[in-house]
Design a protein around this motif. Structure first.
Motif, short mmCIF file in Angstrom:
data_model
loop_
_atom_site.label_atom_id
_atom_site.label_comp_id
_atom_site.label_asym_id
_atom_site.label_seq_id
_atom_site.Cartn_x
_atom_site.Cartn_y
_atom_site.Cartn_z
N TYR A 43 13.39 -14.71 17.26
CA TYR A 43 14.28 -14.44 16.12
C TYR A 43 13.62 -13.62 15.03
CZ TYR A 43 18.38 -14.82 13.25
OH TYR A 43 19.51 -14.48 12.54
N MET A 48 26.50 -14.43 8.34
CA MET A 48 27.90 -14.80 8.56
C MET A 48 28.71 -14.92 7.28
SD MET A 48 28.04 -17.31 11.83
CE MET A 48 26.51 -18.16 11.99
N GLU A 93 23.17 -17.21 10.51
CA GLU A 93 22.86 -15.81 10.86
C GLU A 93 22.87 -15.64 12.36
OE1 GLU A 93 19.43 -14.75 7.62
OE2 GLU A 93 19.15 -14.05 9.67
N TYR A 94 23.12 -14.43 12.81
CA TYR A 94 22.83 -14.11 14.20
C TYR A 94 22.35 -12.68 14.33
CZ TYR A 94 27.84 -12.75 14.28
OH TYR A 94 29.09 -12.23 14.01
N LEU A 135 21.69 -16.93 17.78
CA LEU A 135 22.28 -17.50 16.56
C LEU A 135 21.34 -18.56 16.00
CD1 LEU A 135 24.76 -17.44 18.98
CD2 LEU A 135 26.06 -17.42 16.85
N TYR A 178 21.15 -21.57 12.89
CA TYR A 178 21.86 -22.37 11.88
C TYR A 178 20.89 -23.37 11.27
CZ TYR A 178 25.79 -21.12 15.04
OH TYR A 178 26.69 -20.48 15.86
N ASN A 189 29.98 -22.17 12.22
CA ASN A 189 30.51 -20.92 12.76
C ASN A 189 32.02 -21.07 12.91
OD1 ASN A 189 30.94 -18.52 14.16
ND2 ASN A 189 29.18 -18.81 15.54
N HIS A 245 19.54 -23.36 17.33
CA HIS A 245 19.56 -21.99 17.85
C HIS A 245 20.34 -21.96 19.16
CE1 HIS A 245 15.87 -21.98 15.37
NE2 HIS A 245 16.06 -20.67 15.23
#
Ligand SMILES: O=C(O)CCC(=O)C(=O)O
Ligand SMILES: [Fe+2]
Length: 234
Positions: free
Chosen positions: A43, A55, A64-65, A127, A129, A135, A224
């Protein structure tokens, strides 16, 4: 992992039945804990990705992704190539039921068809978090050419690494109330689900039922997921 990785024995008949009955299938672990950690570690490596989405900026949720860049990291490329052919069999049975054109039998064929439709950018994503992140329900459509199935692989250990953060699906049935589905895959396990819709039996053959997916709020820890989408993006 080599690109032509052999997958652990997935019971594809069972997966197809689960997809037909409920719209979601859970696989055995597709990655070892060490491979999950390796992918999580990517990442922070900017060169592995082509873009990053925060996001909240798009009202997609919170978290985020990052989209992987080409050439895809070998673990991601290997999964995408080896998962595609058995999924294409299911997709082509669905296409037959819905009177739609079939998909190529291998990923190279799909990638060429995507290119012809102007879809060149790889869509696999990582992804991330943290506490409070979530999401919103969505569909991963990136152009006219949509391969109908995708796979999301859990990279953390639920309830040990994070709490909350359930995988959520909502099936929007025409003229009826929507059906919720919640899944909690273990580390390394994959969820297979429709990108946009799937066929369900109707009075006159089969009709399309739309599905959206998302993630409930993460309460603590880090979560993730590796998202494997097979069609490329415009
Ligand atoms: O984080 C998740 O479980 C959802 C991932 C997702 O939206 C996807 O793989 O397309
Ligand atoms: Fe998604």
């Amino acid at each position: 992992m080599p690109a032509q990785q052999t997958l652990p024995a997935i019971d594809w008949e069972r997966a197809a039945l689960d997809l037909d009955r409920t719209g979601v299938a859970v696989t055995p672990p597709l990655l070892t804990p060490a491979q999950c950690s390796e992918v999580i570690g990517l990442y922070e490596r900017d060169r592995v990705f082509r873009s990053t989405v925060v996001m909240a900026r798009h009202s997609f949720g919170q978290g985020e992704y990052r989209y992987f860049s080409a050439p895809l990291h070998p673990i991601v490329a290997g999964l995408r190539e080896s998962l595609y052919p058995p999924l294409a069999k299911i997709a082509n049975r669905w296409a037959g039921l819905l009177d739609e054109p079939p998909f190529p039998g291998d990923l190279e064929g799909l990638t060429k068809a995507c290119a012809a439709a102007g879809q060149h950018k790889p869509t696999p994503l990582l992804l991330r978090y943290g506490p409070g992140d979530y999401n919103c329900l969505h569909q991963d459509v990136y152009g006219d050419l949509t391969f109908p199935l995708q796979v999301a692989i859990m990279l953390n250990e639920p309830d040990a690494d994070f709490t909350g953060g359930e995988s959520v699906f909502v099936e929007q049935r025409p003229r009826a109330q929507s059906r919720p589905i919640v899944a909690r895959p273990g580390r390394g396990q994959g969820l297979i689900f429709p990108v946009r819709q799937r066929p369900v039996p109707s009075a006159r053959g089969h009709r399309r039922v739309a599905m959206r997916h998302g993630v409930s709020q993460v309460l603590s820890g880090e979560r993730h997921v590796l998202g494997v989408i097979f069609h490329n993006a415009r």
